[in-house]
Design a protein around this motif. Structure first.
Motif, PDB file in Angstrom:
ATOM      1  N   THR A 167      29.636  49.252  49.180  1.00  0.00           N
ATOM      2  CA  THR A 167      30.144  49.261  50.549  1.00  0.00           C
ATOM      3  C   THR A 167      29.878  50.609  51.216  1.00  0.00           C
ATOM      4  O   THR A 167      29.418  50.670  52.350  1.00  0.00           O
ATOM      5  N   ILE A 168      30.125  51.686  50.499  1.00  0.00           N
ATOM      6  CA  ILE A 168      29.892  53.034  51.021  1.00  0.00           C
ATOM      7  C   ILE A 168      28.402  53.287  51.215  1.00  0.00           C
ATOM      8  O   ILE A 168      27.978  53.814  52.245  1.00  0.00           O
ATOM      9  N   LEU A 169      27.610  52.904  50.245  1.00  0.00           N
ATOM     10  CA  LEU A 169      26.160  53.105  50.321  1.00  0.00           C
ATOM     11  C   LEU A 169      25.577  52.444  51.567  1.00  0.00           C
ATOM     12  O   LEU A 169      24.738  53.020  52.261  1.00  0.00           O
ATOM     13  N   LEU A 170      26.045  51.242  51.866  1.00  0.00           N
ATOM     14  CA  LEU A 170      25.518  50.485  53.000  1.00  0.00           C
ATOM     15  C   LEU A 170      26.219  50.798  54.317  1.00  0.00           C
ATOM     16  O   LEU A 170      25.759  50.365  55.374  1.00  0.00           O
ATOM     17  N   LYS A 171      27.349  51.500  54.243  1.00  0.00           N
ATOM     18  CA  LYS A 171      28.142  51.809  55.447  1.00  0.00           C
ATOM     19  C   LYS A 171      28.536  50.519  56.163  1.00  0.00           C
ATOM     20  O   LYS A 171      28.362  50.365  57.375  1.00  0.00           O
ATOM     21  N   ILE A 172      29.042  49.586  55.369  1.00  0.00           N
ATOM     22  CA  ILE A 172      29.436  48.273  55.885  1.00  0.00           C
ATOM     23  C   ILE A 172      30.882  48.036  55.485  1.00  0.00           C
ATOM     24  O   ILE A 172      31.354  48.552  54.467  1.00  0.00           O
ATOM     25  N   ASP A 173      31.611  47.257  56.254  1.00  0.00           N
ATOM     26  CA  ASP A 173      33.012  47.009  55.950  1.00  0.00           C
ATOM     27  C   ASP A 173      33.170  46.133  54.704  1.00  0.00           C
ATOM     28  O   ASP A 173      32.261  45.400  54.327  1.00  0.00           O
ATOM     29  N   LYS A 174      34.353  46.233  54.096  1.00  0.00           N
ATOM     30  CA  LYS A 174      34.637  45.505  52.853  1.00  0.00           C
ATOM     31  C   LYS A 174      34.514  43.998  53.003  1.00  0.00           C
ATOM     32  O   LYS A 174      34.038  43.322  52.102  1.00  0.00           O
ATOM     33  N   THR A 175      34.944  43.477  54.143  1.00  0.00           N
ATOM     34  CA  THR A 175      34.910  42.032  54.360  1.00  0.00           C
ATOM     35  C   THR A 175      33.476  41.506  54.324  1.00  0.00           C
ATOM     36  O   THR A 175      33.197  40.492  53.686  1.00  0.00           O
ATOM     37  N   SER A 176      32.574  42.204  55.010  1.00  0.00           N
ATOM     38  CA  SER A 176      31.167  41.782  55.011  1.00  0.00           C
ATOM     39  C   SER A 176      30.576  41.865  53.614  1.00  0.00           C
ATOM     40  O   SER A 176      29.828  40.976  53.192  1.00  0.00           O
ATOM     41  N   THR A 177      30.909  42.930  52.897  1.00  0.00           N
ATOM     42  CA  THR A 177      30.410  43.088  51.524  1.00  0.00           C
ATOM     43  C   THR A 177      30.921  41.957  50.638  1.00  0.00           C
ATOM     44  O   THR A 177      30.154  41.365  49.884  1.00  0.00           O
ATOM     45  N   THR A 178      32.199  41.645  50.757  1.00  0.00           N
ATOM     46  CA  THR A 178      32.793  40.574  49.944  1.00  0.00           C
ATOM     47  C   THR A 178      32.081  39.247  50.186  1.00  0.00           C
ATOM     48  O   THR A 178      31.698  38.556  49.241  1.00  0.00           O
ATOM     49  N   LYS A 179      31.878  38.899  51.452  1.00  0.00           N
ATOM     50  CA  LYS A 179      31.210  37.631  51.791  1.00  0.00           C
ATOM     51  C   LYS A 179      29.784  37.592  51.253  1.00  0.00           C
ATOM     52  O   LYS A 179      29.352  36.592  50.677  1.00  0.00           O
ATOM     53  N   ALA A 180      29.056  38.682  51.443  1.00  0.00           N
ATOM     54  CA  ALA A 180      27.660  38.719  50.988  1.00  0.00           C
ATOM     55  C   ALA A 180      27.580  38.619  49.466  1.00  0.00           C
ATOM     56  O   ALA A 180      26.741  37.885  48.938  1.00  0.00           O
ATOM     57  N   ILE A 181      28.442  39.322  48.762  1.00  0.00           N
ATOM     58  CA  ILE A 181      28.438  39.307  47.295  1.00  0.00           C
ATOM     59  C   ILE A 181      28.758  37.909  46.784  1.00  0.00           C
ATOM     60  O   ILE A 181      28.110  37.406  45.862  1.00  0.00           O
ATOM     61  N   GLN A 182      29.746  37.260  47.388  1.00  0.00           N
ATOM     62  CA  GLN A 182      30.105  35.896  46.974  1.00  0.00           C
ATOM     63  C   GLN A 182      28.921  34.946  47.143  1.00  0.00           C
ATOM     64  O   GLN A 182      28.628  34.146  46.251  1.00  0.00           O
TER      65      GLN A 182
END
Length: 156
Positions: A55-70
């Motif tokens: 999340t930090i590396l991409l500078k993206i919010d946690k919600t977006s990261t969670t959805k993409a990872i799922q």
């Protein structure tokens, strides 16, 4: 009326959106949805990265990261594994399918880089890269402090 001091951020934004749009179209054949290639490439380049660091590396919010990872996990591109030393930490790894797709993604990214650098000398390429990295480093602390103001924590 106020005027912008520089159009650099608008130009960088336009460049980024154009490239993402091209990639999203190209990667539909891999069944990757909008923007998922960004997550997949970083996981392939950093096998075992945890969710917070990604999340930090991409500078993206946690919600977006969670959805993409799922979605990437459901599609078989990545897998989650518990950290051997700290069972609370989940590590992200590319699958064989993810690694195969990574090669296609990097080929497309290299093609886009070549297009962007058309008619640039080696010195110009180096200077542009160095200056953009400097700008990115300069804004990093502001990004981190904005995350704190918006209710995140230092790990965001």
């Amino acid at each position: 009326m106020k005027q912008l001091d520089s159009k650099i951020l608008r130009e960088i934004g336009t460049l980024s959106r154009s490239i993402h749009s091209i990639c999203d179209i190209k990667f539909k054949e891999l069944k990757l949805q909008k923007g998922q290639f960004i997550y997949l490439t970083r996981i392939c380049e950093n096998p075992g990265i945890n969710f917070i660091d990604l999340t930090i590396l991409l500078k993206i919010d946690k919600t977006s990261t969670t959805k993409a990872i799922q979605k990437l996990e459901t599609q078989g591109y990545i897998e989650r594994k518990k950290d051997l030393n700290d069972k609370r930490v989940i590590r992200l790894y590319p699958t064989e399918k993810g690694l195969e797709s990574y090669d296609d993604i990097i080929n497309e990214e290299n093609k886009n880089i070549a297009i962007c650098y058309k008619d640039f000398s080696e010195d110009e390429k180096n200077i542009v890269t160095e200056l953009i990295m400097k700008m990115s480093n300069n804004i990093e602390s502001e990004w981190k402090s904005s995350k704190l103001i918006l209710g995140g924590n230092e790990d965001d």
